[in-house]
Design a protein around this motif. Structure first.
Motif, PDB file in Angstrom:
ATOM      1  N   ARG A 217      78.083   1.302  45.269  1.00 50.75           N
ATOM      2  CA  ARG A 217      78.939   2.302  45.966  1.00 50.75           C
ATOM      3  C   ARG A 217      77.914   2.629  46.938  1.00 50.75           C
ATOM      4  O   ARG A 217      78.372   3.090  48.105  1.00 50.75           O
ATOM      5  CB  ARG A 217      79.575   3.124  45.607  1.00 50.75           C
ATOM      6  N   ILE A 218      76.456   1.866  47.204  1.00 51.06           N
ATOM      7  CA  ILE A 218      76.055   2.474  47.989  1.00 51.06           C
ATOM      8  C   ILE A 218      75.587   1.143  49.353  1.00 51.06           C
ATOM      9  O   ILE A 218      76.459   0.067  49.649  1.00 51.06           O
ATOM     10  CB  ILE A 218      73.948   1.650  47.834  1.00 51.06           C
ATOM     11  N   GLN A 219      75.930   2.208  50.539  1.00 50.10           N
ATOM     12  CA  GLN A 219      76.211   1.624  52.028  1.00 50.10           C
ATOM     13  C   GLN A 219      74.710   1.617  52.693  1.00 50.10           C
ATOM     14  O   GLN A 219      73.837   2.338  52.108  1.00 50.10           O
ATOM     15  CB  GLN A 219      77.119   2.352  52.110  1.00 50.10           C
ATOM     16  N   ARG A 220      74.403   0.230  53.354  1.00 46.57           N
ATOM     17  CA  ARG A 220      73.485   0.376  54.360  1.00 46.57           C
ATOM     18  C   ARG A 220      72.835   1.997  54.365  1.00 46.57           C
ATOM     19  O   ARG A 220      72.242   2.082  55.167  1.00 46.57           O
ATOM     20  CB  ARG A 220      73.189  -0.822  54.787  1.00 46.57           C
ATOM     21  N   SER A 221      74.298   1.983  55.747  1.00 40.28           N
ATOM     22  CA  SER A 221      74.256   3.717  56.098  1.00 40.28           C
ATOM     23  C   SER A 221      73.219   4.513  55.401  1.00 40.28           C
ATOM     24  O   SER A 221      73.220   5.839  56.705  1.00 40.28           O
ATOM     25  CB  SER A 221      75.288   3.252  57.632  1.00 40.28           C
ATOM     26  N   HIS A 222      73.967   4.625  54.001  1.00 43.76           N
ATOM     27  CA  HIS A 222      74.205   6.261  53.086  1.00 43.76           C
ATOM     28  C   HIS A 222      72.233   5.793  53.623  1.00 43.76           C
ATOM     29  O   HIS A 222      71.724   7.137  51.988  1.00 43.76           O
ATOM     30  CB  HIS A 222      74.633   5.529  52.844  1.00 43.76           C
ATOM     31  N   VAL A 223      71.264   5.568  53.212  1.00 40.68           N
ATOM     32  CA  VAL A 223      69.862   4.968  52.712  1.00 40.68           C
ATOM     33  C   VAL A 223      69.172   5.414  53.852  1.00 40.68           C
ATOM     34  O   VAL A 223      68.739   4.960  55.399  1.00 40.68           O
ATOM     35  CB  VAL A 223      69.970   3.049  52.482  1.00 40.68           C
ATOM     36  N   HIS A 224      68.355   6.398  53.510  1.00 40.91           N
ATOM     37  CA  HIS A 224      67.550   7.052  54.508  1.00 40.91           C
ATOM     38  C   HIS A 224      65.760   6.870  53.585  1.00 40.91           C
ATOM     39  O   HIS A 224      65.803   6.779  52.717  1.00 40.91           O
ATOM     40  CB  HIS A 224      67.997   8.493  54.793  1.00 40.91           C
ATOM     41  N   LYS A 225      64.842   7.054  54.823  1.00 37.11           N
ATOM     42  CA  LYS A 225      63.789   7.565  53.874  1.00 37.11           C
ATOM     43  C   LYS A 225      63.216   8.111  52.889  1.00 37.11           C
ATOM     44  O   LYS A 225      62.872   8.088  51.822  1.00 37.11           O
ATOM     45  CB  LYS A 225      61.907   7.213  55.088  1.00 37.11           C
ATOM     46  N   THR A 226      64.041   9.039  52.759  1.00 36.75           N
ATOM     47  CA  THR A 226      63.883  10.193  51.985  1.00 36.75           C
ATOM     48  C   THR A 226      64.891  10.348  50.781  1.00 36.75           C
ATOM     49  O   THR A 226      64.941  10.791  49.601  1.00 36.75           O
ATOM     50  CB  THR A 226      63.288  11.629  52.679  1.00 36.75           C
ATOM     51  N   HIS A 227      65.916  10.195  50.629  1.00 35.44           N
ATOM     52  CA  HIS A 227      67.260   9.949  50.029  1.00 35.44           C
ATOM     53  C   HIS A 227      68.352   9.119  50.301  1.00 35.44           C
ATOM     54  O   HIS A 227      68.273   7.730  51.574  1.00 35.44           O
ATOM     55  CB  HIS A 227      67.546  11.425  50.416  1.00 35.44           C
ATOM     56  N   VAL A 228      69.338   9.113  49.420  1.00 34.05           N
ATOM     57  CA  VAL A 228      70.580   8.013  49.437  1.00 34.05           C
ATOM     58  C   VAL A 228      71.060   8.964  49.419  1.00 34.05           C
ATOM     59  O   VAL A 228      71.287  10.337  48.551  1.00 34.05           O
ATOM     60  CB  VAL A 228      70.769   6.656  48.581  1.00 34.05           C
ATOM     61  N   HIS A 229      72.076   9.208  50.211  1.00 31.80           N
ATOM     62  CA  HIS A 229      73.437   9.961  50.354  1.00 31.80           C
ATOM     63  C   HIS A 229      74.869   9.266  49.597  1.00 31.80           C
ATOM     64  O   HIS A 229      74.906   8.158  49.867  1.00 31.80           O
ATOM     65  CB  HIS A 229      74.148   9.718  51.958  1.00 31.80           C
ATOM     66  N   LEU A 230      75.506   9.740  48.800  1.00 29.45           N
ATOM     67  CA  LEU A 230      76.821   9.823  48.190  1.00 29.45           C
ATOM     68  C   LEU A 230      77.760  10.682  48.842  1.00 29.45           C
ATOM     69  O   LEU A 230      77.418  11.356  47.698  1.00 29.45           O
ATOM     70  CB  LEU A 230      76.763   9.675  47.040  1.00 29.45           C
ATOM     71  N   PRO A 231      78.687   9.388  49.335  1.00 27.75           N
ATOM     72  CA  PRO A 231      79.728  10.628  49.622  1.00 27.75           C
ATOM     73  C   PRO A 231      80.567  10.243  48.481  1.00 27.75           C
ATOM     74  O   PRO A 231      80.955  11.755  48.752  1.00 27.75           O
ATOM     75  CB  PRO A 231      80.397   9.924  50.284  1.00 27.75           C
TER      76      PRO A 231
END
Length: 374
Positions: A217-231
């Motif tokens: 469920r990783i979306q490109r917009s949820h990937v950041h340099k320091t973390h991955v956001h999981l809604p």
């Protein structure tokens, strides 16, 4: 007499006052010989339906186990992440004979209220004799228990749950998973021979300890340099689905960055594919990932891998490694998304005896050095 009667009351003749009520999807009716009796009976039925204690004998007798399984599959499973697995377990119950040999499926026509614990126990005992694993049996019973619980709470059926009164086989001990360097080399080489997405999913799992469903469920917009956001996380709290952020080491940032560069950009924004669609429709299903990984493990076994590994085992391996970089279990649990420390420490943290001894000796040496300096 037919006029000015209270709502839900009909005069049908001398000493015949029929009352009707519908509440929360439940319909009830009856006849009393006085108007006052009909009004009182209607109000009593309405209150009991709203309280979930209404006993409608006809409705209970007509609501079969087959209807309960169908209701659960149609109205509950679509909202669950593990719907595909539970659907196969529902099929197991539909195909079982209910404890009477040669009468496969007959018990599906039993009213749910008449299904007995000894029938469920027969299923358990038969599966144990056939060699089924404890986890497989427990999962099947858990799904059936969910069917009874859902029909009771959602449809307001006053039915007991027979699954609560059976003796289940004890759960298997937690898997203790390690991956020596030589095994890792063979496994990663085999994964690179698989579909393009496989090696990226495996490396992300090893570096971040993310679950397969979270990686899918990783979306490109949820990937950041320091973390991955999981809604959406696996374990909702208080019935509310909560988000969490997975912090990234430099190594983890690197493998996710490599995946984003190597994989084509999708119009829908998913890194690997829509997790809710089938592969033929551009989706990325759980079975696609698990089957591709199983095939890679099979290839790796012929190239030096010493033992079979499941995709979820990568989470064990990652957590054991990440534990070395965290001050304590509370901090580690925040990264891994565990709600209880017991599950984290007893199941997923799998250090070898050599690692434990080395860490113990290191801390002992540091303590003695501090004492000597003081």
């Amino acid at each position: 007499m037919a006029q000015n009667l209270p709502k839900g009351i009909t005069y049908r003749g001398p000493l015949q006052y029929q009352w009707r009520v519908r509440a929360r999807g439940v319909y009830a009716n009856g006849v009393r010989d006085t108007l006052e009796g009909a009004v009182a009976a209607r109000e009593d039925a309405r209150q009991r339906i709203n309280a979930g204690t209404w006993d409608d004998g006809q409705r209970l007798r007509s609501f079969t186990l087959a209807k309960g399984l169908d209701y659960y599959e149609e109205h509950v499973l679509p909202h669950k992440k593990g719907g595909d697995k539970e659907r196969s377990r529902l099929r197991t119950w539909r195909e079982w004979h209910g404890g009477a040999k040669g009468r496969e499926g007959d018990w599906l026509q039993y009213p749910m209220s008449s299904v007995m614990p000894d029938q469920i126990q027969k299923f358990i005992d038969e599966r144990l004799r056939a060699g089924s694993g404890a986890s497989t049996i427990r999962n099947c019973v858990a799904v059936l228990s969910s069917v009874f619980r859902s029909c009771r709470t959602r449809l307001h059926l006053d039915i007991p749950n027979p699954c609560l009164l059976v003796s289940l086989p004890p759960p298997p001990p937690p898997r203790h998973v390690t991956l020596p360097a030589s095994d890792a080399v063979a496994l990663l080489a085999a994964c690179r021979e698989g579909p393009d997405y496989l090696i990226h999913c495996v490396l992300i799992a090893i570096e971040t300890a993310m679950r397969a469903g979270e990686i899918r469920r990783i979306q490109r917009s949820h990937v950041h340099k320091t973390h991955v956001h999981l809604p959406k996380t696996k374990n909702p709290r208080g019935g509310v689905v909560r988000a969490r952020d997975v912090p990234l080491t430099e190594e983890a940032e690197g493998v996710i960055s490599d995946a984003m560069k190597a994989l084509p950009h999708r119009p829908d924004g998913w890194l690997f594919g829509d997790p809710e669609k089938q592969g033929k429709d551009g989706g990325f299903t759980e079975s696609m990932l698990s089957n591709a990984f199983a095939a890679a493990v099979k290839r790796a076994r012929g190239a030096g891998l010493t033992k079979s590994v499941r995709f979820h085992d990568l989470r064990h391996i990652a957590i054991t490694e990440l534990a070395k970089d965290h001050a304590g279990a509370m901090e580690l649990a925040k990264l891994t998304g565990h709600r209880t420390l017991r599950v984290l420490t007893e199941t997923y943290y799998n250090p070898t005896p050599l690692d434990q001894a080395a860490e113990l000796r290191r801390r002992r040496a540091e303590r003695k050095a501090r004492e000597k300096a003081a």
